[in-house]
Design a protein around this motif. Structure first.
Motif, PDB file in Angstrom:
ATOM      1  N   LYS A 175       0.824  -1.209   0.000  1.00  0.00           N
ATOM      2  CA  LYS A 175       0.000   0.000   0.000  1.00  0.00           C
ATOM      3  C   LYS A 175       0.863   1.266   0.000  1.00  0.00           C
ATOM      4  O   LYS A 175       0.525   2.249  -0.653  1.00  0.00           O
ATOM      5  CB  LYS A 175      -0.931  -0.002   1.212  1.00  0.00           C
ATOM      6  N   VAL A 176       1.973   1.214   0.715  1.00  0.00           N
ATOM      7  CA  VAL A 176       2.892   2.355   0.723  1.00  0.00           C
ATOM      8  C   VAL A 176       3.484   2.568  -0.664  1.00  0.00           C
ATOM      9  O   VAL A 176       3.652   3.703  -1.135  1.00  0.00           O
ATOM     10  CB  VAL A 176       4.008   2.145   1.764  1.00  0.00           C
ATOM     11  N   LEU A 177       3.771   1.473  -1.367  1.00  0.00           N
ATOM     12  CA  LEU A 177       4.317   1.557  -2.716  1.00  0.00           C
ATOM     13  C   LEU A 177       3.325   2.228  -3.665  1.00  0.00           C
ATOM     14  O   LEU A 177       3.705   3.027  -4.529  1.00  0.00           O
ATOM     15  CB  LEU A 177       4.662   0.155  -3.228  1.00  0.00           C
ATOM     16  N   ILE A 178       2.043   1.935  -3.493  1.00  0.00           N
ATOM     17  CA  ILE A 178       1.002   2.557  -4.322  1.00  0.00           C
ATOM     18  C   ILE A 178       0.958   4.064  -4.072  1.00  0.00           C
ATOM     19  O   ILE A 178       0.871   4.872  -5.005  1.00  0.00           O
ATOM     20  CB  ILE A 178      -0.376   1.922  -4.021  1.00  0.00           C
ATOM     21  N   VAL A 179       1.013   4.447  -2.791  1.00  0.00           N
ATOM     22  CA  VAL A 179       1.020   5.866  -2.441  1.00  0.00           C
ATOM     23  C   VAL A 179       2.217   6.561  -3.089  1.00  0.00           C
ATOM     24  O   VAL A 179       2.118   7.673  -3.630  1.00  0.00           O
ATOM     25  CB  VAL A 179       1.055   6.038  -0.906  1.00  0.00           C
ATOM     26  N   ALA A 180       3.372   5.895  -3.058  1.00  0.00           N
ATOM     27  CA  ALA A 180       4.572   6.469  -3.662  1.00  0.00           C
ATOM     28  C   ALA A 180       4.406   6.630  -5.179  1.00  0.00           C
ATOM     29  O   ALA A 180       4.847   7.635  -5.753  1.00  0.00           O
ATOM     30  CB  ALA A 180       5.778   5.583  -3.357  1.00  0.00           C
ATOM     31  N   LEU A 181       3.762   5.662  -5.820  1.00  0.00           N
ATOM     32  CA  LEU A 181       3.530   5.741  -7.265  1.00  0.00           C
ATOM     33  C   LEU A 181       2.674   6.949  -7.620  1.00  0.00           C
ATOM     34  O   LEU A 181       2.976   7.690  -8.563  1.00  0.00           O
ATOM     35  CB  LEU A 181       2.856   4.461  -7.756  1.00  0.00           C
ATOM     36  N   VAL A 182       1.611   7.170  -6.857  1.00  0.00           N
ATOM     37  CA  VAL A 182       0.757   8.333  -7.089  1.00  0.00           C
ATOM     38  C   VAL A 182       1.554   9.625  -6.904  1.00  0.00           C
ATOM     39  O   VAL A 182       1.423  10.578  -7.682  1.00  0.00           O
ATOM     40  CB  VAL A 182      -0.459   8.316  -6.132  1.00  0.00           C
ATOM     41  N   GLY A 183       2.398   9.655  -5.880  1.00  0.00           N
ATOM     42  CA  GLY A 183       3.222  10.837  -5.639  1.00  0.00           C
ATOM     43  C   GLY A 183       4.156  11.136  -6.797  1.00  0.00           C
ATOM     44  O   GLY A 183       4.302  12.295  -7.213  1.00  0.00           O
ATOM     45  N   VAL A 184       4.773  10.101  -7.360  1.00  0.00           N
ATOM     46  CA  VAL A 184       5.681  10.297  -8.493  1.00  0.00           C
ATOM     47  C   VAL A 184       4.924  10.826  -9.709  1.00  0.00           C
ATOM     48  O   VAL A 184       5.386  11.750 -10.403  1.00  0.00           O
ATOM     49  CB  VAL A 184       6.394   8.972  -8.844  1.00  0.00           C
ATOM     50  N   LEU A 185       3.733  10.270  -9.953  1.00  0.00           N
ATOM     51  CA  LEU A 185       2.933  10.735 -11.100  1.00  0.00           C
ATOM     52  C   LEU A 185       2.533  12.202 -10.942  1.00  0.00           C
ATOM     53  O   LEU A 185       2.589  12.986 -11.892  1.00  0.00           O
ATOM     54  CB  LEU A 185       1.692   9.853 -11.259  1.00  0.00           C
ATOM     55  N   MET A 186       2.128  12.583  -9.737  1.00  0.00           N
ATOM     56  CA  MET A 186       1.693  13.981  -9.540  1.00  0.00           C
ATOM     57  C   MET A 186       2.871  14.940  -9.713  1.00  0.00           C
ATOM     58  O   MET A 186       2.704  16.041 -10.240  1.00  0.00           O
ATOM     59  CB  MET A 186       1.030  14.158  -8.171  1.00  0.00           C
ATOM     60  N   ILE A 187       4.066  14.520  -9.298  1.00  0.00           N
ATOM     61  CA  ILE A 187       5.246  15.358  -9.491  1.00  0.00           C
ATOM     62  C   ILE A 187       5.506  15.550 -10.983  1.00  0.00           C
ATOM     63  O   ILE A 187       5.811  16.662 -11.446  1.00  0.00           O
ATOM     64  CB  ILE A 187       6.464  14.730  -8.788  1.00  0.00           C
ATOM     65  N   LEU A 188       5.363  14.488 -11.764  1.00  0.00           N
ATOM     66  CA  LEU A 188       5.565  14.578 -13.215  1.00  0.00           C
ATOM     67  C   LEU A 188       4.554  15.527 -13.852  1.00  0.00           C
ATOM     68  O   LEU A 188       4.896  16.351 -14.699  1.00  0.00           O
ATOM     69  CB  LEU A 188       5.449  13.188 -13.851  1.00  0.00           C
ATOM     70  N   TYR A 189       3.272  15.399 -13.468  1.00  0.00           N
ATOM     71  CA  TYR A 189       2.222  16.248 -14.043  1.00  0.00           C
ATOM     72  C   TYR A 189       2.534  17.727 -13.855  1.00  0.00           C
ATOM     73  O   TYR A 189       2.420  18.525 -14.783  1.00  0.00           O
ATOM     74  CB  TYR A 189       0.860  15.950 -13.393  1.00  0.00           C
ATOM     75  N   VAL A 190       2.927  18.091 -12.635  1.00  0.00           N
ATOM     76  CA  VAL A 190       3.121  19.507 -12.317  1.00  0.00           C
ATOM     77  C   VAL A 190       4.420  20.040 -12.903  1.00  0.00           C
ATOM     78  O   VAL A 190       4.452  21.125 -13.493  1.00  0.00           O
ATOM     79  CB  VAL A 190       3.078  19.734 -10.789  1.00  0.00           C
ATOM     80  N   THR A 191       5.507  19.288 -12.739  1.00  0.00           N
ATOM     81  CA  THR A 191       6.799  19.791 -13.216  1.00  0.00           C
ATOM     82  C   THR A 191       6.842  19.910 -14.735  1.00  0.00           C
ATOM     83  O   THR A 191       7.470  20.809 -15.283  1.00  0.00           O
ATOM     84  CB  THR A 191       7.954  18.884 -12.755  1.00  0.00           C
ATOM     85  N   ILE A 192       6.141  19.024 -15.437  1.00  0.00           N
ATOM     86  CA  ILE A 192       6.161  19.054 -16.907  1.00  0.00           C
ATOM     87  C   ILE A 192       5.090  19.982 -17.466  1.00  0.00           C
ATOM     88  O   ILE A 192       5.355  20.827 -18.324  1.00  0.00           O
ATOM     89  CB  ILE A 192       5.965  17.639 -17.487  1.00  0.00           C
ATOM     90  N   GLY A 193       3.858  19.848 -16.972  1.00  0.00           N
ATOM     91  CA  GLY A 193       2.732  20.534 -17.606  1.00  0.00           C
ATOM     92  C   GLY A 193       2.318  21.854 -17.003  1.00  0.00           C
ATOM     93  O   GLY A 193       1.660  22.652 -17.661  1.00  0.00           O
ATOM     94  N   GLY A 194       2.671  22.111 -15.716  1.00  0.00           N
ATOM     95  CA  GLY A 194       2.225  23.342 -15.081  1.00  0.00           C
ATOM     96  C   GLY A 194       0.707  23.441 -15.050  1.00  0.00           C
ATOM     97  O   GLY A 194      -0.005  22.435 -15.054  1.00  0.00           O
ATOM     98  N   MET A 195       0.198  24.666 -15.030  1.00  0.00           N
ATOM     99  CA  MET A 195      -1.237  24.873 -14.956  1.00  0.00           C
ATOM    100  C   MET A 195      -1.965  24.395 -16.206  1.00  0.00           C
ATOM    101  O   MET A 195      -3.071  23.856 -16.131  1.00  0.00           O
ATOM    102  CB  MET A 195      -1.542  26.351 -14.702  1.00  0.00           C
TER     103      MET A 195
END
Length: 547
Positions: A175-195
């Motif tokens: 379950k912790v690994l799943i939480v980490a996966l979501v965190g990595v995806l959200m970092i990618l969304y924001v750092t690459i795409g912005g608003m």
């Protein structure tokens, strides 16, 4: 942390459906993740300036922004948490839907248009317009980050229980690994795409969520021949609570403490939306104040329809599932909607049930990813624009440096959210979001309203209001039953250091935030800048000079 107890019947229900149709489930998840990443990369290529990164270039229409706002607002708390609360507590669970919806009227009437006219990228722009820049921006940035992290906890908890159910994961490490996966995806969304990237992802997610909710609502109503009375009666009977399930008081109202908790929750829900940073920055993505107001109207319509359907989702889950199985799958009831989709589709052994479970879970996962991206963008923008550019660099940072700071802060905030989300996975996500609402209403809303509408408001008043509301709400949460003291639902089980009896701090911290703003201003030796206030008043009400 002890692993969550999983009932054998529930474990079999999820495992048999996912084991047989796992390729289909993984494919649906992969299609969504890849599609949203493609959108993010496409938007990222168009993000050239700070205006693009923070506000999407102010190019979105009222309908597009309304769709994105509703996508930002209809989070895991709405889809998973409210359905679970209704399935377990009946009428009292439905109160979340009412509170979340009514809150939009406050946002529309008080802050949407004036905020759009007065600010540039963040809440700190509005607060610092007629105050001392550095202390107020520091306070606004700190408040934005804390509120966003509270909200992120809910999304992380939702992601953990959802994907664990789908893939049959029962271990803490999984379950912790799943939480980490979501965190990595959200970092990618924001750092690459912005608003820009975040907004398009939220629009896609809103369409998917509404479509999925309509589908499940239709199938549940079809099962009961569109007879609402029959649906509610079956839910009450199946819950084991009888008529009490449909009446107030199953969770709130039995004791004086629970009555106060209900009042505290209601105040936090109704006032919290107008102080949520990730919602406030959405008003800057449209070209005019009129478009901001229209986008809120669109959002109210979309969100209102959705929350009406959560009634059917919650009571439908209570009617077709055993309450023990819902609680055994997740103590807070967060898996009620996906389990109901599985059952209404034909059960664990059916292809229809597995497909429906996969579709609804993919939609819920889309919901989580879109919201965490919006939250992370709000907090990283506030750090980069308010704290880094205007406090640390004293306004001398270039746009390139500011955007780099935003991206690095995204990584840091994502890491914090991953760590805290691992501890919060067994808490009801609607309850977690209610805590974020309480913190936002305590620290942000009083300062915003005083800045826009009170001539006598001073820098000291703003600091007292923000820090007083922020510290009081966070401290009360830390020493509440949400964190310790309840062996079944607390974040830390097996320990008890709580002394504040209420689960939501809003009843104390929100009035305190407003009161401290008044006291700080009246006791301040600073003379308010009446000229600046007059400029802000004209700007906020007419839009003259707005960005």
């Amino acid at each position: 942390m002890s692993p969550a107890v999983t009932h054998p019947a529930v474990q079999f229900l999820a495992a048999s459906a996912t084991e047989k149709h796992r390729p289909l489930i993984i494919t649906l998840f992969a299609v969504f993740v890849v599609a949203t990443l493609v959108i993010t990369v496409w938007a990222g290529r168009q993000t050239k300036s700070a205006s693009d990164f923070y506000a999407g270039g102010r190019q979105f229409t009222a309908f597009q922004n309304g769709l994105a706002v509703s996508g930002d607002y209809m989070s895991a708390a709405s889809f998973l948490g409210i359905a679970g609360s209704i399935a377990i507590f009946g009428y009292d669970g439905f109160l979340y839907s009412i509170g979340f919806l009514v809150a939009w009227l406050v946002a529309l009437l008080l802050v949407a248009e004036p905020l759009r006219n007065s600010g540039r990228y963040t809440m700190g722009d509005v607060l610092a317009y007629r105050m001392k820049q550095r202390p107020v921006r520091t306070a606004a940035g700190a408040s934005t980050i804390v509120v966003s992290i509270f909200y992120l906890l809910a999304q992380m908890a939702g992601a953990g229980v959802l994907v664990s159910l789908l893939l049959g994961i029962t271990t803490d490490a999984g379950k912790v690994l799943i939480v980490a996966l979501v965190g990595v995806l959200m970092i990618l969304y924001v750092t690459i795409g912005g608003m820009k990237g975040t907004t398009w992802v939220q629009m896609v997610k809103a369409v998917l969520l509404i479509a999925g909710t309509i589908l499940i609502t239709f199938l549940i109503l079809l099962k009961f021949n569109f007879n609402i009375s029959d649906l509610l009666g079956t839910a009450a009977k199946n819950s084991g609570k009888g008529s009490d399930f449909l009446n107030p008081g199953l969770k709130y109202g039995k004791t004086g403490t629970t009555k106060l908790d209900f009042i505290s929750l209601g105040i936090a829900l109704v006032l919290g939306t107008a102080g949520l940073p990730h919602i406030l920055i959405r008003f800057y993505t449209v070209p005019t104040a009129k478009a901001a107001r229209k986008s809120v109207n669109w959002a109210i319509g979309i969100i209102g329809a959705f929350y009406l359907m959560t009634i059917v989702l919650g009571f439908g889950a209570a009617a077709i599932l055993k309450p023990g199985d819902i609680i055994a799958s997740n103590p807070a009831g967060n898996t009620a909607a996906p389990l109901a989709a599985l059952e209404i589709g034909g059960g664990a052994d059916s292809t229809g049930g597995a497909i429906l479970l996969a579709v609804i879970s993919a939609v819920a996962f889309a919901t989580i990813l879109a919201v965490v991206a919006g939250l992370t963008l709000a907090s990283s923008s506030s750090f980069a624009h308010d704290i880094y550019a205007n406090v640390i660099r004293k306004g001398k940072a270039t746009e390139k440096e500011e955007m780099r700071a935003a991206r690095w802060s995204t990584v840091a905030i994502g890491a914090v959210a991953i760590v805290l989300g691992a501890f919060a996975r067994d808490l009801n996500v609607a309850g977690l979001v209610a805590l974020a609402f309480a913190v936002a209403a305590s620290a942000n809303l009083p300062t915003i309203l005083y800045s826009l509408f009170w001539k006598r408001f001073t820098t000291q008043g703003a600091l007292w209001s923000i820090y007083g509301g922020l510290v009081s709400s966070v401290v009360l949460v830390l020493f509440s039953p949400v964190v310790s003291g309840n062996p079944k639902t607390s974040m830390f089980k097996g320990v008890d250091f709580h002394w504040f009896p209420l689960e939501n701090p809003g009843l104390i911290s929100i009035p305190l935030g407003f009161l401290l703003g008044i006291l700080g201003s009246l006791l301040s030796k600073e003379e308010p800048d009446k000229g600046k206030y007059a400029e802000l008043e004209v700007k906020s009400l007419t839009g003259i000079g707005a960005h």
